[in-house]
Motif scaffolding. Structure first.
Motif, PDB file in Angstrom:
ATOM      1  N   GLU A   1      11.010   8.259   2.063  1.00 38.50           N
ATOM      2  CA  GLU A   1      10.175   7.087   2.323  1.00 38.50           C
ATOM      3  C   GLU A   1       8.768   7.272   1.766  1.00 38.50           C
ATOM      4  OE1 GLU A   1      10.210   4.426   6.268  1.00 38.50           O
ATOM      5  OE2 GLU A   1       8.964   6.218   6.504  1.00 38.50           O
ATOM      6  N   GLU A   2       8.170   6.173   1.356  1.00 37.66           N
ATOM      7  CA  GLU A   2       6.771   6.144   0.920  1.00 37.66           C
ATOM      8  C   GLU A   2       6.033   5.124   1.777  1.00 37.66           C
ATOM      9  OE1 GLU A   2       8.469   6.312  -3.681  1.00 37.66           O
ATOM     10  OE2 GLU A   2       7.096   4.718  -3.058  1.00 37.66           O
ATOM     11  N   MET A   3       4.761   5.368   2.022  1.00 41.42           N
ATOM     12  CA  MET A   3       3.966   4.401   2.770  1.00 41.42           C
ATOM     13  C   MET A   3       2.501   4.536   2.377  1.00 41.42           C
ATOM     14  SD  MET A   3       3.728   6.130   6.570  1.00 41.42           S
ATOM     15  CE  MET A   3       5.478   6.502   6.616  1.00 41.42           C
ATOM     16  N   THR A   4       1.732   3.507   2.652  1.00 40.04           N
ATOM     17  CA  THR A   4       0.286   3.608   2.523  1.00 40.04           C
ATOM     18  C   THR A   4      -0.326   3.386   3.896  1.00 40.04           C
ATOM     19  OG1 THR A   4       0.022   1.251   1.998  1.00 40.04           O
ATOM     20  CG2 THR A   4       0.214   2.778   0.143  1.00 40.04           C
ATOM     21  N   VAL A   5      -1.405   4.120   4.176  1.00 40.73           N
ATOM     22  CA  VAL A   5      -2.094   3.973   5.452  1.00 40.73           C
ATOM     23  C   VAL A   5      -3.587   3.816   5.203  1.00 40.73           C
ATOM     24  CG1 VAL A   5      -0.376   5.335   6.697  1.00 40.73           C
ATOM     25  CG2 VAL A   5      -2.403   6.461   5.767  1.00 40.73           C
ATOM     26  N   THR A   6      -4.264   3.189   6.152  1.00 41.35           N
ATOM     27  CA  THR A   6      -5.718   3.064   6.097  1.00 41.35           C
ATOM     28  C   THR A   6      -6.323   4.243   6.840  1.00 41.35           C
ATOM     29  OG1 THR A   6      -5.894   1.841   8.169  1.00 41.35           O
ATOM     30  CG2 THR A   6      -5.460   0.564   6.166  1.00 41.35           C
ATOM     31  N   THR A   7      -7.636   4.405   6.722  1.00 44.47           N
ATOM     32  CA  THR A   7      -8.301   5.476   7.459  1.00 44.47           C
ATOM     33  C   THR A   7      -8.270   5.218   8.958  1.00 44.47           C
ATOM     34  OG1 THR A   7     -10.397   4.354   7.021  1.00 44.47           O
ATOM     35  CG2 THR A   7      -9.821   6.195   5.589  1.00 44.47           C
ATOM     36  N   ALA A   8      -7.919   3.990   9.351  1.00 45.52           N
ATOM     37  CA  ALA A   8      -7.765   3.672  10.770  1.00 45.52           C
ATOM     38  C   ALA A   8      -6.360   4.019  11.260  1.00 45.52           C
ATOM     39  CB  ALA A   8      -8.035   2.184  11.008  1.00 45.52           C
ATOM     40  N   GLY A   9      -5.509   4.495  10.347  1.00 42.30           N
ATOM     41  CA  GLY A   9      -4.171   4.916  10.709  1.00 42.30           C
ATOM     42  C   GLY A   9      -3.124   3.837  10.622  1.00 42.30           C
ATOM     43  N   ALA A  10      -3.500   2.643  10.164  1.00 40.04           N
ATOM     44  CA  ALA A  10      -2.546   1.530  10.081  1.00 40.04           C
ATOM     45  C   ALA A  10      -1.638   1.683   8.865  1.00 40.04           C
ATOM     46  CB  ALA A  10      -3.299   0.209  10.004  1.00 40.04           C
ATOM     47  N   VAL A  11      -0.339   1.545   9.092  1.00 44.63           N
ATOM     48  CA  VAL A  11       0.633   1.585   8.007  1.00 44.63           C
ATOM     49  C   VAL A  11       0.755   0.182   7.430  1.00 44.63           C
ATOM     50  CG1 VAL A  11       3.029   2.019   7.377  1.00 44.63           C
ATOM     51  CG2 VAL A  11       1.901   3.479   9.065  1.00 44.63           C
TER      52      VAL A  11
ATOM     53  N   SER B   1       3.809  -5.418   0.320  1.00 44.24           N
ATOM     54  CA  SER B   1       4.193  -5.892  -1.014  1.00 44.24           C
ATOM     55  C   SER B   1       3.931  -4.887  -2.128  1.00 44.24           C
ATOM     56  CB  SER B   1       3.421  -7.175  -1.335  1.00 44.24           C
ATOM     57  OG  SER B   1       2.018  -6.939  -1.284  1.00 44.24           O
ATOM     58  N   VAL B   2       3.252  -3.791  -1.825  1.00 44.13           N
ATOM     59  CA  VAL B   2       2.892  -2.807  -2.848  1.00 44.13           C
ATOM     60  C   VAL B   2       3.666  -1.517  -2.629  1.00 44.13           C
ATOM     61  CG1 VAL B   2       1.018  -1.452  -3.852  1.00 44.13           C
ATOM     62  CG2 VAL B   2       0.578  -3.773  -3.027  1.00 44.13           C
ATOM     63  N   ARG B   3       4.347  -1.047  -3.666  1.00 43.84           N
ATOM     64  CA  ARG B   3       5.035   0.230  -3.534  1.00 43.84           C
ATOM     65  C   ARG B   3       3.990   1.347  -3.527  1.00 43.84           C
ATOM     66  NH1 ARG B   3       9.918   3.224  -7.005  1.00 43.84           N
ATOM     67  NH2 ARG B   3       9.806   5.128  -5.747  1.00 43.84           N
ATOM     68  N   PRO B   4       3.981   2.178  -2.499  1.00 38.45           N
ATOM     69  CA  PRO B   4       2.986   3.251  -2.404  1.00 38.45           C
ATOM     70  C   PRO B   4       2.950   4.172  -3.621  1.00 38.45           C
ATOM     71  CG  PRO B   4       4.054   2.939  -0.305  1.00 38.45           C
ATOM     72  CD  PRO B   4       4.793   2.071  -1.286  1.00 38.45           C
ATOM     73  N   PHE B   5       4.100   4.407  -4.243  1.00 31.96           N
ATOM     74  CA  PHE B   5       4.167   5.278  -5.409  1.00 31.96           C
ATOM     75  C   PHE B   5       3.269   4.774  -6.532  1.00 31.96           C
ATOM     76  CE2 PHE B   5       5.889   6.936  -9.356  1.00 31.96           C
ATOM     77  CZ  PHE B   5       6.223   8.245  -9.043  1.00 31.96           C
TER      78      PHE B   5
END
Length: 249
Positions: free
Chosen positions: A70-80, A95-99
């Motif tokens: 799995e890939e994900m993006t998170v904010t500095t606030a910890g939100a996925v 909508s954006v692939r983290p890769f």
């Protein structure tokens, strides 16, 4: 010997330049897909190196699908905010692939306005044990340095790490890319303290081998070592809120 007028020479030169430009453009266009494929494969190859899996570049996509889940993006606030399932081959959230996230641009965005960057996390499963890989990017002596750090499921224990550089000095700063000399000592170190706070791993001279949060700096590569040290300290702290949430599940 036949002489040509200035007008003839000018027109001939202009046509020749135009023809060469068109040919170069056609070549560049025809190679664009291959070049992008190579960039993607090299990135996958680097992610695999971080979890101690060595493969040839062309074999990286298949191995990536084997080890990464799995890939994900998170904010500095910890939100996925974005999730991509590697096994299913599809976006499951956002909508954006983290890769495809450009870490350099996200770091720039974060500097301009705190809390707005989106930073990738890659989940892996190897030998029945899961963990995460985080991307790193900073500045060495002569240009950019970057890498990936693999952490165990506790978000603290280093399982592997890989570094590369834009143009550090061969035999000195460039040794950050040397697996045995510089990268292996990171394995087993901890990026969190007993309270779960990010303390990173200090890259410094005469580090204690038994120390959980330090490794030896490169001999003769002080500026590059400092760059790696700063990169680790800055980039890992961006994930503090995510670590807190993930570890408390």
């Amino acid at each position: 010997m036949k002489k040509f007028s200035n007008t003839y020479i000018f027109i001939y030169s202009a046509i020749l330049v135009a023809v060469v430009a068109v040919l170069l453009s056609l070549v560049a266009t025809s190679l664009k897909d291959k070049q992008q494929s190579n960039v993607t494969n090299e990135k996958m190859q680097s992610l695999l190196k971080a979890i101690n899996v060595e493969v040839e570049r062309d074999a990286a996509p298949k191995a990536y699908e084997q080890y990464f889940t799995e890939e994900m993006t998170v904010t500095t606030a910890g939100a996925v905010e974005n999730v991509f399932s590697v096994s299913a081959g599809k976006q499951t959230q956002g909508s954006v692939r983290p890769f495809d996230v450009n870490l350099k641009e996200e770091q720039k965005t974060e500097r301009q306005k705190a809390g707005t960057g989106r930073f990738p996390i890659y989940r892996f499963d190897k030998d029945g044990k899961s963990g995460i890989v985080l991307p790193l990017r900073g500045t060495g002596l002569w240009g950019a340095v970057w890498g990936y750090i693999a952490l165990a499921d506790d978000c603290s224990t280093v399982k592997g790490i890989t570094f590369d550089h834009e143009g550090e000095t061969p035999g000195l700063g460039a040794e950050i890319a040397n697996h045995d000399k510089f990268q292996t000592p990171f394995i087993g170190k901890q990026i969190l303290d007993e309270q779960g706070r990010v303390v990173s791993i200090a890259v410094k001279k005469h580090a204690h081998k038994e120390g959980l949060h330090e490794v030896d700096a490169l001999s003769g590569g002080t500026m590059t070592s400092n760059g790696v040290n700063n990169m680790l300290a800055t980039d890992l702290k961006r994930y503090q809120k995510f670590f807190d949430q993930y570890r408390n599940k």
